[in-house]
Every structure is written in structure tokens, then in C-alpha cells.
Design an enzyme around this catalytic site. Structure first.
Site, PDB file in Angstrom:
ATOM      1  N   ARG A 159       0.833  -1.203   0.000  1.00  0.00           N
ATOM      2  CA  ARG A 159       0.000   0.000   0.000  1.00  0.00           C
ATOM      3  C   ARG A 159       0.869   1.253   0.000  1.00  0.00           C
ATOM      4  O   ARG A 159       1.809   1.378   0.789  1.00  0.00           O
ATOM      5  CB  ARG A 159      -0.921   0.032   1.222  1.00  0.00           C
ATOM      6  CG  ARG A 159      -2.043  -0.997   1.177  1.00  0.00           C
ATOM      7  CD  ARG A 159      -3.012  -0.772   2.322  1.00  0.00           C
ATOM      8  NE  ARG A 159      -3.867   0.407   2.098  1.00  0.00           N
ATOM      9  CZ  ARG A 159      -4.712   0.880   3.012  1.00  0.00           C
ATOM     10  NH1 ARG A 159      -4.803   0.300   4.197  1.00  0.00           N
ATOM     11  NH2 ARG A 159      -5.465   1.938   2.742  1.00  0.00           N
ATOM     12  N   CYS A 196      -6.399   1.807  -7.605  1.00  0.00           N
ATOM     13  CA  CYS A 196      -6.870   2.788  -6.627  1.00  0.00           C
ATOM     14  C   CYS A 196      -8.330   2.412  -6.376  1.00  0.00           C
ATOM     15  O   CYS A 196      -8.621   1.241  -6.143  1.00  0.00           O
ATOM     16  CB  CYS A 196      -6.668   4.214  -7.128  1.00  0.00           C
ATOM     17  SG  CYS A 196      -7.178   4.503  -8.841  1.00  0.00           S
ATOM     18  N   GLY A 201      -7.489   7.316 -11.987  1.00  0.00           N
ATOM     19  CA  GLY A 201      -6.684   8.472 -11.623  1.00  0.00           C
ATOM     20  C   GLY A 201      -5.322   8.105 -11.056  1.00  0.00           C
ATOM     21  O   GLY A 201      -4.307   8.165 -11.745  1.00  0.00           O
ATOM     22  N   GLU A 271      19.137  12.868 -16.616  1.00  0.00           N
ATOM     23  CA  GLU A 271      18.043  13.091 -15.673  1.00  0.00           C
ATOM     24  C   GLU A 271      17.278  11.792 -15.411  1.00  0.00           C
ATOM     25  O   GLU A 271      16.898  11.491 -14.275  1.00  0.00           O
ATOM     26  CB  GLU A 271      17.098  14.159 -16.221  1.00  0.00           C
ATOM     27  CG  GLU A 271      17.712  15.551 -16.257  1.00  0.00           C
ATOM     28  CD  GLU A 271      16.814  16.560 -16.925  1.00  0.00           C
ATOM     29  OE1 GLU A 271      16.617  17.649 -16.343  1.00  0.00           O
ATOM     30  OE2 GLU A 271      16.304  16.266 -18.033  1.00  0.00           O
TER      31      GLU A 271
END
Length: 285
Positions: A159, A196, A201, A271
Site C-alpha cells: 500500500r 486505486c 486516476g 536526468e
């Protein structure tokens, strides 16, 4: 009544009366059934027998009304706060999409049997849950039983909670969530299920960030890769913000909010290497 569910529901039951009733009696009986909302498919089953007591119908109707109310409230909040047209239909059960060979994005497992399905049908060995406790409580999910069943089946349950409809919370959680996802994917050949509540989302945002940071894609390519398979509206700005946080950590950096909308939609190789190093380092925490 035992044949009511197992032989085609109300229609078959009514037709079986034609041997003992004339057409008028049959019509009156059908009207009586329909007036009392006797709908076999919506009632609880016990050994393939539908309970058709008036009390049972009322309880089932109230439960459906409550569930519909929760979905309407949730979807209204999602449209208002995420500004997308997508909806979550809790009553249809778990839904998911295979994004890559070993990565699945979907909605919340609702019961222990969903874990059996993921393990046996989809070869899932890891579950990454982005929900907060209040999300689970809202939908009345017995999370303890879900986690217990995961352990029984040897499914690793992880989680990394982020607040629903909150891009700032998502931004702060993304590095650790992607760290867990990257670890799970690197562990073996079993699939990882990221979810989720609705799978529209937070979960797809984690998957997109992983594709962006670890699969040599720019953000738009990663975003389009996922959303072309699973229509959804994860917050791209949250992913850009998390990318910025991982790369630009000096105290004199230009504030993220002052950067153009295209900033950190792509990154240089150095990066990306730095991001991967820092994300992997989060495993220990």
C-alpha cells in the site's frame, strides 16, 4: 420455487403455469409479480433458489439505492475535481486493463474472490494499492479479508496511499509508489496489479510515471500508451511535478509553478538515470 433461478427466471416460471392456468390467469399473475418488483436476477441466491419475500426485496432495493447514491456522489466528485468525463461503476465489480505484459491497471478488488481471480486467471503476484483507509471505508470493503486472501495465495500486497482527487498528494506519493512498482516488476515473471478505487486516476498515474521514468518514453508517449488501452484521466501535472522533484533538488531551483506547461514532459538521459537511482533508493524506506 426452486426452478425459478435455474430455468430462466420469472419468464420460464410463468410459462410453466400454462398447463394449469388459462391466459387470463397467467396475465393476472404476471402483473402481480411485476407490481411487487419480483426480479430474480437482482435477488440473493441460496442453493440456486431466489428469496422472494417482500422483506428481502426491500432490503435489496435499499442496498442498490445506497450503492447507486455512492456511485453518483463519487462520479460527480471525480468530474468536478479531475475534470474528466469518466465514471466508476462499483456495482459491476472489479475491472482492469493489461497495459504491458506484466503490468495491469484496474479498480479496487472488492472481495477475497477477486484475489483468487487475479492470481489464477491473470497470474498476478503483486498488488499495489493506492487507496487511503477512508476510500476503503466509503465502499465498505473488508480490506482485512482481501489482504488475508492475498497472503494465503502468496500475493505480495503493498500500500502506498494517496488522497483521491488531490494532485499534490499524488505528486508526493508517486516516487515511492513507482519505486514499489519497479521493484515488483523486477522481482520475477508474475504480473503486478496496480489499483486505486476506480483505476482512473491514481493507479494509471503511477503506471504512466513508471513508463516515463523507466521505459525511455517521454511523458506524452507514456500517457498516450496507457490511455489508448484504458480510457482514463490521470493528472499529468502531478507526474510532471514529481519528475521535477526528483531531478531538481537544489534550494535555488526555479519554482515548479512558474514553469511552462511543457516543462518536464521530457527529460535528458542523465536526468532519467538520476531519477531511476533516486527511485530505487526509496525501496529501503
Amino acid at each position: 420455487m426452486g426452478s425459478l433461478c435455474s430455468h430462466g427466471g420469472i419468464s420460464s416460471f410463468l410459462l410453466s403455469r400454462t398447463d394449469t392456468a388459462n391466459k387470463n390467469e397467467l396475465f393476472d399473475f404476471k402483473k402481480k409479480c411485476l407490481s411487487k418488483f419480483i426480479i430474480c436476477a437482482g435477488l440473493p441466491r441460496n442453493n440456486n433458489i431466489c428469496a422472494i419475500s417482500r422483506t428481502g426485496i426491500d432490503e435489496n432495493t435499499n442496498s442498490k439505492r445506497e450503492s447507486r447514491g455512492k456511485m453518483e456522489e463519487y462520479n460527480a466528485a471525480m468530474k468536478r475535481m479531475m475534470r474528466n468525463p469518466y465514471e466508476y461503476h462499483h456495482d459491476l465489480g472489479m475491472n482492469y486493463t493489461l497495459i504491458t505484459e506484466n503490468l495491469i491497471v484496474g479498480s479496487q478488488p472488492q472481495k477475497p474472490e477477486d484475489i483468487d481471480h487475479l492470481k489464477l486467471e491473470e497470474d498476478v503476484g503483486y498488488i499495489l494499492n493506492l487507496q487511503q483507509d477512508k476510500d476503503v471505508d466509503y465502499w465498505r470493503i473488508d480490506l482485512e479479508s482481501v489482504i488475508k486472501r492475498s497472503k494465503e495465495l502468496g500475493v505480495h500486497y503493498i500500500r502506498k496511499a494517496a488522497q483521491d482527487f488531490d494532485p499534490d498528494s499524488l505528486r508526493s506519493v508517486l516516487p515511492k509508489a513507482v519505486s514499489s512498482l519497479e521493484w515488483a516488476l523486477s522481482e520475477g515473471n508474475e504480473r503486478v496489479y496496480v489499483h486505486c478505487t476506480a483505476g482512473l486516476g491514481r493507479a494509471p498515474a503511477v503506471a504512466i510515471a513508471y513508463l516515463f521514468w523507466f521505459c525511455s518514453m517521454d511523458l506524452n508517449t507514456a500517457y498516450n500508451t496507457l490511455t489508448s488501452k484504458r480510457p482514463c484521466g490521470p493528472n499529468k501535472r502531478a507526474i510532471r511535478g514529481a519528475t521535477y522533484d526528483l531531478v531538481k533538488d537544489d534550494p535555488w531551483k526555479e519554482p515548479f509553478d512558474s514553469l511552462p506547461e511543457s516543462a518536464f514532459e521530457d527529460i535528458a538521459d542523465w536526468e532519467r538515470n538520476l531519477i531511476q537511482e533516486r527511485v530505487r533508493a526509496l525501496r529501503e524506506s
